[in-house]
Design a protein around this motif. Structure first.
Motif, PDB file in Angstrom:
ATOM      1  N   ASN A 133       3.580  -6.943 -37.462  1.00  0.00           N
ATOM      2  CA  ASN A 133       4.595  -6.457 -38.403  1.00  0.00           C
ATOM      3  C   ASN A 133       5.550  -5.421 -37.811  1.00  0.00           C
ATOM      4  O   ASN A 133       6.736  -5.411 -38.118  1.00  0.00           O
ATOM      5  N   HIS A 134       5.030  -4.540 -36.959  1.00  0.00           N
ATOM      6  CA  HIS A 134       5.895  -3.488 -36.420  1.00  0.00           C
ATOM      7  C   HIS A 134       6.905  -4.029 -35.401  1.00  0.00           C
ATOM      8  O   HIS A 134       7.810  -3.311 -34.958  1.00  0.00           O
ATOM      9  N   GLU A 135       6.789  -5.306 -35.038  1.00  0.00           N
ATOM     10  CA  GLU A 135       7.709  -5.913 -34.065  1.00  0.00           C
ATOM     11  C   GLU A 135       8.861  -6.647 -34.737  1.00  0.00           C
ATOM     12  O   GLU A 135       9.555  -7.446 -34.115  1.00  0.00           O
ATOM     13  N   TRP A 136       9.095  -6.363 -36.022  1.00  0.00           N
ATOM     14  CA  TRP A 136      10.079  -7.125 -36.798  1.00  0.00           C
ATOM     15  C   TRP A 136      11.491  -7.076 -36.234  1.00  0.00           C
ATOM     16  O   TRP A 136      12.293  -7.980 -36.471  1.00  0.00           O
ATOM     17  N   LYS A 137      11.824  -6.046 -35.466  1.00  0.00           N
ATOM     18  CA  LYS A 137      13.198  -5.913 -34.958  1.00  0.00           C
ATOM     19  C   LYS A 137      13.546  -6.964 -33.911  1.00  0.00           C
ATOM     20  O   LYS A 137      14.705  -7.360 -33.800  1.00  0.00           O
ATOM     21  N   HIS A 138      12.547  -7.409 -33.148  1.00  0.00           N
ATOM     22  CA  HIS A 138      12.889  -8.270 -32.008  1.00  0.00           C
ATOM     23  C   HIS A 138      12.029  -9.522 -31.866  1.00  0.00           C
ATOM     24  O   HIS A 138      12.341 -10.389 -31.041  1.00  0.00           O
ATOM     25  N   HIS A 139      10.949  -9.655 -32.654  1.00  0.00           N
ATOM     26  CA  HIS A 139      10.079 -10.823 -32.461  1.00  0.00           C
ATOM     27  C   HIS A 139      10.693 -12.068 -33.099  1.00  0.00           C
ATOM     28  O   HIS A 139      11.139 -12.032 -34.248  1.00  0.00           O
ATOM     29  N   PHE A 140      10.680 -13.174 -32.359  1.00  0.00           N
ATOM     30  CA  PHE A 140      11.325 -14.424 -32.808  1.00  0.00           C
ATOM     31  C   PHE A 140      10.650 -15.027 -34.042  1.00  0.00           C
ATOM     32  O   PHE A 140      11.273 -15.800 -34.771  1.00  0.00           O
ATOM     33  N   ASN A 141       9.393 -14.676 -34.276  1.00  0.00           N
ATOM     34  CA  ASN A 141       8.659 -15.298 -35.384  1.00  0.00           C
ATOM     35  C   ASN A 141       8.618 -14.421 -36.636  1.00  0.00           C
ATOM     36  O   ASN A 141       7.957 -14.779 -37.616  1.00  0.00           O
ATOM     37  N   LEU A 142       9.325 -13.320 -36.623  1.00  0.00           N
ATOM     38  CA  LEU A 142       9.319 -12.405 -37.754  1.00  0.00           C
ATOM     39  C   LEU A 142      10.691 -12.294 -38.392  1.00  0.00           C
ATOM     40  O   LEU A 142      11.710 -12.296 -37.697  1.00  0.00           O
ATOM     41  N   VAL A 143      10.713 -12.197 -39.716  1.00  0.00           N
ATOM     42  CA  VAL A 143      11.969 -12.056 -40.452  1.00  0.00           C
ATOM     43  C   VAL A 143      11.725 -11.170 -41.659  1.00  0.00           C
ATOM     44  O   VAL A 143      10.608 -11.123 -42.185  1.00  0.00           O
ATOM     45  N   LEU A 144      12.758 -10.457 -42.079  1.00  0.00           N
ATOM     46  CA  LEU A 144      12.634  -9.600 -43.253  1.00  0.00           C
ATOM     47  C   LEU A 144      13.076 -10.364 -44.499  1.00  0.00           C
ATOM     48  O   LEU A 144      14.165 -10.935 -44.544  1.00  0.00           O
ATOM     49  N   LEU A 145      12.206 -10.349 -45.511  1.00  0.00           N
ATOM     50  CA  LEU A 145      12.506 -11.015 -46.778  1.00  0.00           C
ATOM     51  C   LEU A 145      12.335 -10.025 -47.930  1.00  0.00           C
ATOM     52  O   LEU A 145      11.570  -9.062 -47.829  1.00  0.00           O
ATOM     53  N   THR A 146      13.084 -10.272 -48.993  1.00  0.00           N
ATOM     54  CA  THR A 146      12.848  -9.476 -50.200  1.00  0.00           C
ATOM     55  C   THR A 146      11.481  -9.886 -50.752  1.00  0.00           C
ATOM     56  O   THR A 146      10.921 -10.910 -50.353  1.00  0.00           O
ATOM     57  N   ALA A 147      10.956  -9.103 -51.691  1.00  0.00           N
ATOM     58  CA  ALA A 147       9.654  -9.431 -52.271  1.00  0.00           C
ATOM     59  C   ALA A 147       9.676 -10.808 -52.917  1.00  0.00           C
ATOM     60  O   ALA A 147       8.747 -11.608 -52.765  1.00  0.00           O
ATOM     61  N   LYS A 148      10.766 -11.112 -53.628  1.00  0.00           N
ATOM     62  CA  LYS A 148      10.888 -12.415 -54.286  1.00  0.00           C
ATOM     63  C   LYS A 148      10.934 -13.535 -53.262  1.00  0.00           C
ATOM     64  O   LYS A 148      10.252 -14.566 -53.402  1.00  0.00           O
ATOM     65  N   GLU A 149      11.749 -13.357 -52.219  1.00  0.00           N
ATOM     66  CA  GLU A 149      11.860 -14.378 -51.169  1.00  0.00           C
ATOM     67  C   GLU A 149      10.524 -14.581 -50.464  1.00  0.00           C
ATOM     68  O   GLU A 149      10.147 -15.706 -50.140  1.00  0.00           O
ATOM     69  N   HIS A 150       9.811 -13.473 -50.238  1.00  0.00           N
ATOM     70  CA  HIS A 150       8.521 -13.542 -49.554  1.00  0.00           C
ATOM     71  C   HIS A 150       7.528 -14.388 -50.352  1.00  0.00           C
ATOM     72  O   HIS A 150       6.815 -15.241 -49.812  1.00  0.00           O
ATOM     73  N   PHE A 151       7.503 -14.161 -51.660  1.00  0.00           N
ATOM     74  CA  PHE A 151       6.603 -14.916 -52.518  1.00  0.00           C
ATOM     75  C   PHE A 151       6.993 -16.394 -52.543  1.00  0.00           C
ATOM     76  O   PHE A 151       6.144 -17.287 -52.432  1.00  0.00           O
ATOM     77  N   ILE A 152       8.301 -16.667 -52.680  1.00  0.00           N
ATOM     78  CA  ILE A 152       8.781 -18.048 -52.693  1.00  0.00           C
ATOM     79  C   ILE A 152       8.454 -18.741 -51.370  1.00  0.00           C
ATOM     80  O   ILE A 152       8.063 -19.914 -51.346  1.00  0.00           O
ATOM     81  N   ALA A 153       8.600 -18.009 -50.267  1.00  0.00           N
ATOM     82  CA  ALA A 153       8.308 -18.582 -48.948  1.00  0.00           C
ATOM     83  C   ALA A 153       6.858 -19.048 -48.878  1.00  0.00           C
ATOM     84  O   ALA A 153       6.563 -20.145 -48.367  1.00  0.00           O
ATOM     85  N   HIS A 154       5.943 -18.237 -49.415  1.00  0.00           N
ATOM     86  CA  HIS A 154       4.530 -18.623 -49.374  1.00  0.00           C
ATOM     87  C   HIS A 154       4.223 -19.757 -50.350  1.00  0.00           C
ATOM     88  O   HIS A 154       3.347 -20.588 -50.079  1.00  0.00           O
ATOM     89  N   LEU A 155       4.933 -19.801 -51.455  1.00  0.00           N
ATOM     90  CA  LEU A 155       4.787 -20.944 -52.359  1.00  0.00           C
ATOM     91  C   LEU A 155       5.203 -22.230 -51.642  1.00  0.00           C
ATOM     92  O   LEU A 155       4.531 -23.263 -51.739  1.00  0.00           O
ATOM     93  N   LEU A 156       6.324 -22.153 -50.937  1.00  0.00           N
ATOM     94  CA  LEU A 156       6.834 -23.322 -50.225  1.00  0.00           C
ATOM     95  C   LEU A 156       5.879 -23.752 -49.109  1.00  0.00           C
ATOM     96  O   LEU A 156       5.639 -24.948 -48.902  1.00  0.00           O
ATOM     97  N   LEU A 157       5.319 -22.775 -48.406  1.00  0.00           N
ATOM     98  CA  LEU A 157       4.391 -23.096 -47.323  1.00  0.00           C
ATOM     99  C   LEU A 157       3.160 -23.836 -47.846  1.00  0.00           C
ATOM    100  O   LEU A 157       2.643 -24.747 -47.197  1.00  0.00           O
ATOM    101  N   CYS A 158       2.701 -23.442 -49.034  1.00  0.00           N
ATOM    102  CA  CYS A 158       1.544 -24.126 -49.633  1.00  0.00           C
ATOM    103  C   CYS A 158       1.895 -25.565 -50.019  1.00  0.00           C
ATOM    104  O   CYS A 158       1.019 -26.434 -50.030  1.00  0.00           O
TER     105      CYS A 158
END
Length: 218
Positions: free
Chosen positions: A43-68
């Motif tokens: 998590n602390h590598e969010w500024k530069h790691h290719f596999n990390l992205v910042l999402l709003t709380a709503k987007e984060h929840f929707i993302a996990h719904l979609l992944l399921c």
């Protein structure tokens, strides 16, 4: 519905905005390729790691719904979604009853009948030992029993009468201060005691009739 396409669009939009954590908008770190599927990044590598992205709380929840939906057989993703549903920080996830029920059912299926591995049990034991909660000494256990015996709260095996008494006390607390109505006769009772005496029933009987709708609380 193409859940993968929707997921990719959500991630791409967040990336294009060049979001920064710690500003006015609240963001959460999300693993684009989930760790459950071998995704990397802390998590602390969010500024530069290719596999990390910042999402709003709503987007984060929707993302996990979609992944399921994209990976319906992945049990770890279902557990991760259930963890989000139960997140308490800032009350950031508010879900409908339907979504909550479905998510919980999926989570239960992931853990139902699955025995813990030897490694998991050993890890839990080590954690509890480190925290000092693994087990109490026999002296501590005996002292607790003696204390409870002295104050009258120790019951190694409760009798049916004792259990019934406890049940009636709890039921009485639920009904305290409530008026009782008998809809078949129209009679009102100012208290539970009055209702019990007038109807010739026990506290348990009163509560059972209330539960069945034969009597009403007012």
């Amino acid at each position: 519905m193409d859940y993968k396409k929707i997921y990719d669009q959500l991630i791409d939009r967040a990336r294009q905005e060049a979001r920064i954590k710690g500003k006015q908008t609240y963001y959460e770190v999300h693993h684009i390729k989930p760790r459950a599927l071998g995704g990397t990044g802390k998590n602390h590598e969010w500024k530069h790691h290719f596999n990390l992205v910042l999402l709003t709380a709503k987007e984060h929840f929707i993302a996990h719904l979609l992944l399921c939906e994209i990976y319906p057989g992945n049990q770890k993703l279902k557990k991760a979604l259930w963890a989000l549903v139960n997140a308490t920080k800032n009350n950031r996830y508010r879900v409908s009853a339907r979504v909550y029920q479905r998510t919980k059912q999926d989570y239960i299926q992931t853990i139902k009948g699955v025995p813990k591995s030897k490694e998991a049990l050993e890890k839990r034991t080590a954690t509890r030992k480190a925290a000092g909660t693994y087990s109490r000494s026999s002296e501590a256990i005996q002292k607790g029993i003696e204390t409870r015996k002295a104050n009258g709260s120790y019951h190694y095996k409760r009798t049916l009468e004792h259990n019934k008494k406890l049940s009636e006390v709890k039921q009485g607390k639920r009904l305290k201060g409530k008026r009782i109505l008998d809809p078949t006769t129209g009679n009102h009772y100012a208290s539970q005691t009055q209702a019990i005496e007038a109807l010739g029933i026990s506290m348990t009987g009163l509560y059972s009739r209330l539960k069945r709708g034969e009597l009403l609380r007012m």
